[in-house]
Design a protein around this motif. Structure first.
Motif, PDB file in Angstrom:
ATOM      1  N   SER A 338       2.105  -2.598   3.208  1.00 53.02           N
ATOM      2  CA  SER A 338       3.433  -3.199   3.063  1.00 53.02           C
ATOM      3  C   SER A 338       3.324  -4.675   2.703  1.00 53.02           C
ATOM      4  O   SER A 338       4.066  -5.177   1.837  1.00 53.02           O
ATOM      5  CB  SER A 338       4.229  -3.030   4.360  1.00 53.02           C
ATOM      6  N   LEU A 339       2.408  -5.394   3.358  1.00 52.15           N
ATOM      7  CA  LEU A 339       2.228  -6.812   3.081  1.00 52.15           C
ATOM      8  C   LEU A 339       1.675  -7.031   1.677  1.00 52.15           C
ATOM      9  O   LEU A 339       2.132  -7.926   0.945  1.00 52.15           O
ATOM     10  CB  LEU A 339       1.307  -7.441   4.124  1.00 52.15           C
ATOM     11  N   LEU A 340       0.708  -6.228   1.272  1.00 48.66           N
ATOM     12  CA  LEU A 340       0.154  -6.346  -0.081  1.00 48.66           C
ATOM     13  C   LEU A 340       1.229  -6.086  -1.130  1.00 48.66           C
ATOM     14  O   LEU A 340       1.259  -6.741  -2.175  1.00 48.66           O
ATOM     15  CB  LEU A 340      -1.017  -5.374  -0.263  1.00 48.66           C
ATOM     16  N   ALA A 341       2.106  -5.138  -0.852  1.00 50.52           N
ATOM     17  CA  ALA A 341       3.199  -4.866  -1.786  1.00 50.52           C
ATOM     18  C   ALA A 341       4.067  -6.112  -1.957  1.00 50.52           C
ATOM     19  O   ALA A 341       4.437  -6.477  -3.081  1.00 50.52           O
ATOM     20  CB  ALA A 341       4.034  -3.690  -1.288  1.00 50.52           C
ATOM     21  N   ARG A 342       4.382  -6.786  -0.850  1.00 50.46           N
ATOM     22  CA  ARG A 342       5.186  -8.019  -0.966  1.00 50.46           C
ATOM     23  C   ARG A 342       4.436  -9.068  -1.781  1.00 50.46           C
ATOM     24  O   ARG A 342       5.019  -9.699  -2.672  1.00 50.46           O
ATOM     25  CB  ARG A 342       5.529  -8.590   0.406  1.00 50.46           C
ATOM     26  N   LEU A 343       3.153  -9.276  -1.459  1.00 47.93           N
ATOM     27  CA  LEU A 343       2.380 -10.302  -2.157  1.00 47.93           C
ATOM     28  C   LEU A 343       2.258 -10.004  -3.643  1.00 47.93           C
ATOM     29  O   LEU A 343       2.131 -10.923  -4.470  1.00 47.93           O
ATOM     30  CB  LEU A 343       0.983 -10.413  -1.533  1.00 47.93           C
ATOM     31  N   ASN A 344       2.306  -8.718  -4.009  1.00 47.54           N
ATOM     32  CA  ASN A 344       2.181  -8.317  -5.408  1.00 47.54           C
ATOM     33  C   ASN A 344       3.538  -8.117  -6.082  1.00 47.54           C
ATOM     34  O   ASN A 344       3.607  -7.645  -7.224  1.00 47.54           O
ATOM     35  CB  ASN A 344       1.354  -7.029  -5.516  1.00 47.54           C
ATOM     36  N   GLY A 345       4.619  -8.463  -5.381  1.00 48.62           N
ATOM     37  CA  GLY A 345       5.950  -8.331  -5.962  1.00 48.62           C
ATOM     38  C   GLY A 345       6.388  -6.896  -6.148  1.00 48.62           C
ATOM     39  O   GLY A 345       7.190  -6.600  -7.048  1.00 48.62           O
ATOM     40  N   GLU A 346       5.911  -5.994  -5.291  1.00 45.20           N
ATOM     41  CA  GLU A 346       6.228  -4.573  -5.407  1.00 45.20           C
ATOM     42  C   GLU A 346       7.009  -4.099  -4.182  1.00 45.20           C
ATOM     43  O   GLU A 346       7.046  -4.759  -3.144  1.00 45.20           O
ATOM     44  CB  GLU A 346       4.932  -3.754  -5.542  1.00 45.20           C
ATOM     45  N   GLU A 347       7.612  -2.932  -4.298  1.00 46.94           N
ATOM     46  CA  GLU A 347       8.312  -2.313  -3.183  1.00 46.94           C
ATOM     47  C   GLU A 347       7.354  -1.379  -2.444  1.00 46.94           C
ATOM     48  O   GLU A 347       6.719  -0.539  -3.063  1.00 46.94           O
ATOM     49  CB  GLU A 347       9.526  -1.513  -3.672  1.00 46.94           C
ATOM     50  N   PRO A 348       7.242  -1.509  -1.126  1.00 43.06           N
ATOM     51  CA  PRO A 348       6.367  -0.611  -0.374  1.00 43.06           C
ATOM     52  C   PRO A 348       6.937   0.796  -0.298  1.00 43.06           C
ATOM     53  O   PRO A 348       8.159   0.983  -0.351  1.00 43.06           O
ATOM     54  CB  PRO A 348       6.314  -1.256   1.018  1.00 43.06           C
ATOM     55  N   GLU A 349       6.078   1.788  -0.188  1.00 41.89           N
ATOM     56  CA  GLU A 349       6.520   3.159   0.037  1.00 41.89           C
ATOM     57  C   GLU A 349       7.177   3.241   1.410  1.00 41.89           C
ATOM     58  O   GLU A 349       6.816   2.506   2.335  1.00 41.89           O
ATOM     59  CB  GLU A 349       5.328   4.110  -0.036  1.00 41.89           C
ATOM     60  N   LYS A 350       8.145   4.143   1.558  1.00 47.19           N
ATOM     61  CA  LYS A 350       8.852   4.254   2.839  1.00 47.19           C
ATOM     62  C   LYS A 350       7.907   4.637   3.973  1.00 47.19           C
ATOM     63  O   LYS A 350       8.079   4.202   5.118  1.00 47.19           O
ATOM     64  CB  LYS A 350       9.990   5.267   2.748  1.00 47.19           C
ATOM     65  N   GLU A 351       6.872   5.416   3.675  1.00 43.23           N
ATOM     66  CA  GLU A 351       5.916   5.827   4.701  1.00 43.23           C
ATOM     67  C   GLU A 351       5.100   4.635   5.209  1.00 43.23           C
ATOM     68  O   GLU A 351       4.676   4.625   6.365  1.00 43.23           O
ATOM     69  CB  GLU A 351       4.979   6.907   4.153  1.00 43.23           C
ATOM     70  N   TRP A 352       4.868   3.637   4.354  1.00 41.67           N
ATOM     71  CA  TRP A 352       4.085   2.471   4.769  1.00 41.67           C
ATOM     72  C   TRP A 352       4.838   1.626   5.789  1.00 41.67           C
ATOM     73  O   TRP A 352       4.215   0.965   6.625  1.00 41.67           O
ATOM     74  CB  TRP A 352       3.750   1.595   3.558  1.00 41.67           C
ATOM     75  N   LEU A 353       6.141   1.637   5.727  1.00 41.38           N
ATOM     76  CA  LEU A 353       6.955   0.804   6.611  1.00 41.38           C
ATOM     77  C   LEU A 353       7.078   1.381   8.018  1.00 41.38           C
ATOM     78  O   LEU A 353       7.688   0.762   8.896  1.00 41.38           O
ATOM     79  CB  LEU A 353       8.350   0.624   6.004  1.00 41.38           C
TER      80      LEU A 353
END
Length: 386
Positions: A338-353
């Motif tokens: 989830s954090l990597l998704a934020r740092l990369n400007g992406e939306e995390p998968e719902k399962e990751w949250l």
């Protein structure tokens, strides 16, 4: 360039620490995290010893958390730690977590959230104000079959939930280990380091968190009966309570550390109008599903018929055991993805949250303090308020 790995610092977890080694193993299991710095002990010699054992650079082993946060903040953005893992006793949770968040570092914190509910409320405000990522390691909700259980409940497979049972029996404090120099027993039975709850603060919080997670419901009231069975022990080492949930369901919670011979077989059962489920840690890859009008079913980790949440938290094909370390690592993996998704400007998968966070921490601390208060006052029911 797209970030693929996070840099982690650690506070606590020095030589002889059980939970520190667990956190390090779990964090690095999926190659998403690299440990780059730490302050592992209040004694610099022990901290340096741990750093050498972990092959860290000598100049990234710090005297205390204040120095670590300050010096890491001064490093270039592509070198400093991204988040800190805090694995200290309960009384050293709030200050380093608050300092890290305010300095712009994300936090993974061993449960419970803080020493007191008041500290938890303050930390929750800081998390909200800084908009940083926060994970609280309530291990047992990381198991794939616990996630399967929750999804079946939320999907309405069992109809309206009516009954929840959760139990966590341990036996390791059946004797006064804290009076014999056992370090782990020492701080867990000391209210200045552990907080108001003994067994309830240590393992009761896990049982409470698992009950709410698996049932998909929030506790609205509790009626507790806590005891101290070992002579001269200050905090509770045994207890049980009745629970009421927001939808009218009833429940029973038991947590004890004086059940001689027991290890760590935390267990949850949830029953609805149409059927129920049962999961226990001693057979973590199995979820029993029981129906009112058809035969019992067995769900297994790694199989193709489980939910996306269960699949996303399994690593091996069916039949290959996954246990405590993997469940622990699932929280780190979901937090990291989830954090990597934020740092990369992406939306995390719902399962990751799907990892424990601020609300779990607040409700866990409220559980401890309300249970202790209710038991002492001898009143029947206490409303659950955070």
């Amino acid at each position: 360039m797209k970030r693929q790995i996070l840099r982690m610092g650690m506070i606590g977890g020095g030589p002889g620490s059980f939970i520190g080694a667990i956190h390090r193993t779990a964090a690095q299991m999926d190659s998403l995290v690299q440990l780059v710095c730490g302050t592992f002990s209040s004694k610099i010699e022990k901290s340096q010893e741990m750093g050498r054992e972990l092959s860290l650079s000598p100049n990234r082993i710090y005297r205390d958390y204040e120095e670590m946060i300050r010096r890491e903040s001064e490093l270039p953005a592509d070198e400093r730690m991204d988040f800190v893992s805090i694995v200290t006793p309960n009384h050293v949770h709030f200050a380093p977590a608050a300092a890290a968040l305010r300095a712009g570092f994300h936090v993974v914190l061993d449960k419970p959230m803080t020493l007191t509910l008041e500290e938890s409320r303050e930390l929750a405000k800081i998390i909200d104000e800084t908009n940083m990522f926060f994970c609280l390691t309530h291990t047992y909700t990381g198991y794939p079959m616990v996630k399967q259980a929750r999804q079946m409940v939320l999907n309405g497979d069992f109809g309206k939930i009516r009954k929840v049972y959760v139990e966590y029996p341990q036996g390791w404090l059946s004797t006064p280990l804290e009076q014999e120099g056992n370090k782990q027993a020492g701080w867990r039975t000391d209210p200045s380091k552990s907080g108001k709850g003994g067994a309830m603060g240590d393992i009761g919080t896990h049982a409470f968190n698992l009950a709410e997670y698996a049932s998909g419901l929030k506790v609205s009231h509790l009626c507790a009966d806590l005891h101290t069975k070992v002579p001269n022990r200050v905090l509770d080492d045994d207890g049980a309570m009745l629970l009421r949930f927001e939808n009218g369901a009833s429940g029973v919670l038991m947590a004890t550390q004086i059940a001689a011979g027991e290890e760590n077989n935390i267990k949850v059962r949830v029953y609805g109008e149409k059927g129920g489920l049962e999961w226990q840690q001693e057979d973590p890859n199995t979820l029993q599903v029981k129906w009112l009008d058809k035969p019992k079913q067995i769900y297994r980790t790694g199989t193709p018929y489980v939910s996306s949440y269960a699949s996303a938290n399994a690593r091996t094909p069916a039949g290959h055991p996954e246990g405590y370390l993997e469940a622990f690592a699932n929280h780190y993996r979901n937090f990291s993805r989830s954090l990597l998704a934020r740092l990369n400007g992406e939306e995390p998968e719902k399962e990751w949250l799907d990892y424990p966070g601020t609300e779990d921490g607040l409700r866990g601390m409220a559980f401890v303090e309300l249970a202790v208060e209710n038991s002492k006052q001898g009143q029947k029911w206490t409303e659950f308020k955070v």
